[in-house]
Enzyme design. Structure first.
Site, PDB file in Angstrom:
ATOM      1  N   HIS A  67       0.795  -1.258  -0.072  1.00 45.92           N
ATOM      2  CA  HIS A  67       0.143   0.037   0.146  1.00 45.92           C
ATOM      3  C   HIS A  67       0.763   1.236   0.045  1.00 45.92           C
ATOM      4  O   HIS A  67       0.402   2.443   0.358  1.00 45.92           O
ATOM      5  CB  HIS A  67      -0.990  -0.098   1.292  1.00 45.92           C
ATOM      6  CG  HIS A  67      -1.847  -1.206   1.144  1.00 45.92           C
ATOM      7  ND1 HIS A  67      -2.881  -1.432   2.116  1.00 45.92           N
ATOM      8  CD2 HIS A  67      -2.067  -2.031   0.262  1.00 45.92           C
ATOM      9  CE1 HIS A  67      -3.776  -2.311   1.828  1.00 45.92           C
ATOM     10  NE2 HIS A  67      -3.175  -2.863   0.739  1.00 45.92           N
ATOM     11  N   GLY A  68       2.062   1.004  -0.486  1.00 44.62           N
ATOM     12  CA  GLY A  68       2.992   2.269  -0.590  1.00 44.62           C
ATOM     13  C   GLY A  68       3.692   2.810   0.926  1.00 44.62           C
ATOM     14  O   GLY A  68       3.850   2.038   1.754  1.00 44.62           O
TER      15      GLY A  68
END
Length: 407
Positions: free
Chosen positions: A250-251
């Site tokens: 999710h970064g």
């Protein structure tokens, strides 16, 4: 007789070579006093619980008064039910993992937040190229945190709390039950050469989670997991991140922030020279819409970041409200102030059309946001990439694609 003597000498020499080869190299421990966990009864057979043996080796190394010390875990699979390694220690201490540390498959056997904990230690080095196997695939089906705000907490692979002047280098972590690395109240702490791996659909398996910490460097790490590659929580200051390979996941996420009254500011974040590949998000800041604390997020620099098929490359979400906690969308305005955030040379491809999406608070609009040299292309069939920006103040320099943000 001469031939038998020759065979005996060769055999003895071979045994000596094997013994020396199995010890840690001088490049790791540099002449430190070595505490080999096998001398404390560790089996390394993957079945016997070696937690007590490793704890005893740690305690002796920690209290060694003759100079620096090293706890050595050789090749083999060392099963640990759970372990807490505490200081303060009398000198510099190194924890070398060359083998595999394996967690229980049954999550009920771990009674603490982290399966492996280091607490109240200064001048600690964890290294050796070994593996932490959280055995998480046996627990992920129990995780319903995407639906239940009071979900069951599972163990994180390894944690560091109140640890200063320390580093992790070259350690690998796979299949955590929840997160992989948890850092709380650490200071002057470096993470380099770490590899973190879990399937993209494994729930809540954050790579590196940081809270209430300062003066940290994360460099040359590879993270592929089912949640944030790096999650930055409240009270974190002066964090430098570079050369990260992130994806799936999710970064790199700041937040969520504003949920609790005692939260602290997040200041001084730099993320540079990194690649996001196939992540759901890229660079994300999220704050609770229904926030109860008035804190600030400031002095951020995102520079030279490549996005490869990223769902949402640049996101500021100040309307974050999971699990239906806000009875009406848009009814609440976050009280977290975001200011002085710079995005420079962010480029690549987005799988969503809104490649640039900044939804700031109406009550506390974002201030001094700077966009420069942004080039994000939508890789879908219909239309070009778009930019959505609300309540954002700042400036624009150079070429900006997608355009449309009036700040």
């Amino acid at each position: 007789m001469a031939s038998r003597f020759l065979i005996l000498c060769v055999s003895s020499l071979f045994f000596f070579f094997l013994t020396v080869s199995s010890a840690p190299t001088s490049g790791y421990y540099k002449g430190d006093k070595v505490f080999d966990v096998r001398n404390y009864g560790a089996h390394g057979d993957g079945k016997t619980d070696d937690a007590m043996a490793i704890t005893k080796a740690w305690n002796d190394a920690c209290q060694w008064s003759g100079g620096s010390s090293t706890v050595y875990i050789p090749l083999g699979t060392f099963y640990l039910s759970q372990i807490t390694l505490s200081g303060p220690c009398k000198s510099y201490i190194t924890f070398i993992i060359t083998g595999t540390l394996s967690a229980p498959r049954d999550p009920n056997l771990i009674k603490q937040e982290e399966w492996i904990e280091f607490r109240y230690v200064d001048n600690l080095t964890v290294t050796g190229g070994g593996l932490l196997d959280g055995q998480g695939s046996y627990s992920w089906s129990l995780n319903d945190c995407d639906k239940n705000p009071k979900c069951r907490t599972l163990a994180i692979n390894i944690g560091f709390a109140f640890v200063r002047y320390s580093r992790i280098n070259g350690v690998r972590s796979i299949n955590s039950k929840m997160g992989h690395f948890n850092l709380f109240s650490v200071e002057d702490f470096n993470i380099t050469g770490v590899t973190i791996t879990a399937p993209g659909d494994s729930p809540n398996t954050d790579g590196i989670k940081i809270g209430k910490s300062k003066d940290m460097h994360i460099y040359n790490v590879t993270i592929a997991t089912g949640d944030d590659c790096i999650a930055i929580l409240d009270g974190t200051t002066n964090l430098d991140i570079s050369n990260v390979r992130c994806g799936p996941g999710h970064g790199i996420s700041v937040g969520s922030l504003g949920r609790y009254k005692d939260e602290k500011n997040v200041e001084g974040l730099t993320v540079r020279n990194s690649v996001f590949n196939g992540t759901t998000d890229g660079l994300r800041i999220k704050t609770y819409a229904k926030s109860v604390s008035e804190i600030s997020v400031s002095n951020f620099v995102y520079d030279n970041i490549q996005m490869v098929n990223v769902g949402n490359p640049i996101v500021i979400d100040q309307q974050y409200c999971p699990h239906g906690q806000c009875d009406s969308p848009g009814k609440y305005n976050s009280h977290v102030q975001i200011r002085n955030v710079k995005y420079n040379k962010i480029w690549g491809t987005s799988t969503s059309q809104a490649a640039l999406n900044m939804q700031c608070s109406k009550t506390f609009p974002c201030q001094d946001v700077e966009l420069s040299n942004i080039n994000l292309m939508y890789n879908g069939r219909d239309g070009l990439a778009t930019a959505l920006c609300e309540n954002v103040g700042g400036s624009v320099r150079g070429k900006i694609v997608p355009s449309g943000c009036r700040i």
